[in-house]
Design a protein around this motif. Structure first.
Motif, PDB file in Angstrom:
ATOM      1  N   VAL A  14      42.635  38.298  41.405  1.00 38.47           N
ATOM      2  CA  VAL A  14      41.385  38.294  42.171  1.00 38.47           C
ATOM      3  C   VAL A  14      41.247  37.005  42.979  1.00 38.47           C
ATOM      4  O   VAL A  14      40.880  37.020  44.155  1.00 38.47           O
ATOM      5  N   GLN A  15      41.558  35.885  42.355  1.00 38.02           N
ATOM      6  CA  GLN A  15      41.430  34.602  43.052  1.00 38.02           C
ATOM      7  C   GLN A  15      42.439  34.474  44.190  1.00 38.02           C
ATOM      8  O   GLN A  15      42.125  33.879  45.230  1.00 38.02           O
ATOM      9  N   PHE A  16      43.637  35.025  44.022  1.00 38.60           N
ATOM     10  CA  PHE A  16      44.605  35.028  45.114  1.00 38.60           C
ATOM     11  C   PHE A  16      44.097  35.876  46.284  1.00 38.60           C
ATOM     12  O   PHE A  16      44.263  35.513  47.458  1.00 38.60           O
ATOM     13  N   ALA A 260      37.695  46.080  47.757  1.00 38.69           N
ATOM     14  CA  ALA A 260      38.138  47.211  46.937  1.00 38.69           C
ATOM     15  C   ALA A 260      38.897  46.752  45.699  1.00 38.69           C
ATOM     16  O   ALA A 260      38.560  47.119  44.570  1.00 38.69           O
ATOM     17  N   VAL A 261      39.927  45.929  45.885  1.00 37.73           N
ATOM     18  CA  VAL A 261      40.752  45.483  44.763  1.00 37.73           C
ATOM     19  C   VAL A 261      39.986  44.506  43.870  1.00 37.73           C
ATOM     20  O   VAL A 261      39.951  44.662  42.643  1.00 37.73           O
ATOM     21  N   THR A 262      39.358  43.514  44.479  1.00 38.10           N
ATOM     22  CA  THR A 262      38.710  42.468  43.680  1.00 38.10           C
ATOM     23  C   THR A 262      37.510  42.982  42.898  1.00 38.10           C
ATOM     24  O   THR A 262      37.355  42.656  41.717  1.00 38.10           O
ATOM     25  N   PHE A 263      36.666  43.790  43.530  1.00 39.70           N
ATOM     26  CA  PHE A 263      35.479  44.270  42.825  1.00 39.70           C
ATOM     27  C   PHE A 263      35.842  45.245  41.714  1.00 39.70           C
ATOM     28  O   PHE A 263      35.192  45.278  40.672  1.00 39.70           O
ATOM     29  N   PHE A 264      36.896  46.039  41.924  1.00 41.36           N
ATOM     30  CA  PHE A 264      37.346  46.916  40.843  1.00 41.36           C
ATOM     31  C   PHE A 264      37.852  46.103  39.660  1.00 41.36           C
ATOM     32  O   PHE A 264      37.485  46.356  38.506  1.00 41.36           O
ATOM     33  N   LEU A 265      38.702  45.120  39.936  1.00 41.72           N
ATOM     34  CA  LEU A 265      39.249  44.297  38.859  1.00 41.72           C
ATOM     35  C   LEU A 265      38.147  43.515  38.147  1.00 41.72           C
ATOM     36  O   LEU A 265      38.147  43.397  36.916  1.00 41.72           O
ATOM     37  N   MET A 266      37.196  42.981  38.905  1.00 42.05           N
ATOM     38  CA  MET A 266      36.106  42.236  38.279  1.00 42.05           C
ATOM     39  C   MET A 266      35.213  43.151  37.444  1.00 42.05           C
ATOM     40  O   MET A 266      34.758  42.757  36.356  1.00 42.05           O
ATOM     41  N   SER A 267      34.965  44.359  37.937  1.00 43.26           N
ATOM     42  CA  SER A 267      34.154  45.308  37.159  1.00 43.26           C
ATOM     43  C   SER A 267      34.832  45.654  35.845  1.00 43.26           C
ATOM     44  O   SER A 267      34.180  45.733  34.790  1.00 43.26           O
ATOM     45  N   TRP A 268      36.145  45.848  35.896  1.00 37.16           N
ATOM     46  CA  TRP A 268      36.898  46.161  34.681  1.00 37.16           C
ATOM     47  C   TRP A 268      36.877  44.981  33.715  1.00 37.16           C
ATOM     48  O   TRP A 268      36.692  45.160  32.510  1.00 37.16           O
ATOM     49  N   CYS A 269      37.068  43.774  34.239  1.00 34.72           N
ATOM     50  CA  CYS A 269      37.060  42.585  33.382  1.00 34.72           C
ATOM     51  C   CYS A 269      35.666  42.295  32.827  1.00 34.72           C
ATOM     52  O   CYS A 269      35.533  41.782  31.713  1.00 34.72           O
TER      53      CYS A 269
END
Length: 356
Positions: A14-16, A260-269
């Motif tokens: 996400v940070q990348f 799309a990618v970051t918000f999905f990953l953050m929601s999962w985490c």
């Protein structure tokens, strides 16, 4: 720590993604693109990227959508997408990337403060885990401030072999925006909005587990919200054009990778680890941006950057260690029980043999 490896790697990714977004977005803004227009396109492309995944992967397992869930999705779109991104990009326009990245690292502290009243995080200052979270947060923020506002001597590390002259030409040819106090104020407001999204998203995840759907709906709602705000301030159709390569690349990257990618990953985490864990990774953004800045944009590295990066990594590890220890409270009991069992000696006969 083994079971926490996947969430850790997800948040590093996400940070990348965010680091790339900061660089590409700044280049697009330097060409004169309106930040509100950029945010609108970001939400549109994010919705288009997420909708197929939400439909094909979650349509059969989708939980019941209640009025409360719809309202929470709406709050997430307002806080996490519209307010956060509009305020951040406007702050970036009226400030510098260094200042915006530095102030963005207030996120763990703000999230921790906001999560405590909602009983989503506990201070537990008398326990080692609580002390680690507090100290780690302070160290992270301190490192971010040092990295941003203390320059120091130049560290001679040579020139990068992949220097991107095109990016430097764009920045040099742009007149730039005047740096004023309103820039940092807007960035701080975006941090507060983002922390609010962490809180609402975590509450919603407790009842509605569908990360693709929630993220797609959030971006879909935000598309209309951002379009209304942008149209109010930007009336010229010419300013909505994506004929410029860097504007098109910026919009596509922000939509697919930045949202799309970051918000999905953050929601999962958020579902797996909670809001503080997710926000604790934000200081890594400064380190990644500094490396990318040197490698791609040929920026110089100074003592302040090196010291700040070291403190950020140290503080981040401290926060994660405290959070991991807090989430596994039985580990201390197991260790203590094992120690007691180890020191207990079985009864022995006078002849030295064990008594069965």
């Amino acid at each position: 720590m083994g079971k926490g490896l996947v969430p850790c790697l997800a948040m590093v990714l996400v940070q990348f993604c965010f680091a790339g977004m900061n660089i590409v977005t700044k280049l697009a803004l330097d060409t004169g693109m309106n930040p509100l227009v950029m945010v609108t396109y970001r939400q549109i492309f994010a919705t288009l990227a997420l909708a197929p995944f939400a439909y094909f992967l979650e349509r059969k397992t989708l939980p019941k959508i209640t009025t409360q869930i719809v309202f929470q999705m709406f709050l997430c779109s307002v806080l996490g997408a519209t307010m956060n991104q509009c305020l951040y990009f406007l702050g970036l326009k009226h400030s510098t990337p260094t200042i915006t990245c530095a102030l963005n690292n207030l996120l763990p502290a703000v999230t921790f403060i906001m999560a405590v009243p909602f009983k989503m995080e506990t201070v537990g200052i008398k326990k080692i885990a609580g002390q680690a979270k507090v100290i780690g947060t302070v160290v992270c923020v301190t490192g971010a401030m040092i990295m941003s506002f203390y320059k120091g001597k130049l560290i001679e590390i040579g020139h990068s072999a992949i220097h991107w002259a095109y990016a430097q030409n764009i920045s040099a040819s742009s007149s730039g925006s005047e740096v004023s106090f309103i820039g940092p104020v807007l960035v701080i407001a975006s941090v507060v909005a983002w922390s609010g999204w962490f809180i609402v998203q975590s509450k919603m995840n407790a009842e509605f587990t569908a990360p693709y759907t929630t993220t797609a709906v959030m971006c879909f709602m935000a598309s209309f919200e951002c379009a209304i705000v942008a149209a109010f301030f930007e009336h010229s159709p010419k300013e909505w054009s994506l004929t410029s390569n860097i504007r098109l690349i910026g919009a596509l990257y922000n939509g697919v990778m930045g949202s799309a990618v970051t918000f999905f990953l953050m929601s999962w985490c958020l579902e797996k680890r909670g809001p503080l864990y997710v926000s604790a990774f934000s200081p890594l953004l400064l380190v990644i941006v500094a490396i990318f800045g040197w490698a791609v944009l040929d920026e110089k590295v100074y003592v302040g950057s090196a010291v700040g990066s070291s403190l950020i990594v140290l503080g981040l590890y401290t926060v994660l260690w405290g959070k991991e220890k807090e989430m596994d409270p039985d580990m201390d009991d197991i260790a203590e029980k094992k120690t007691i069992e180890d020191i207990e000696m079985p009864p022995v006969h006078m002849n030295g043999k064990f008594n069965n």
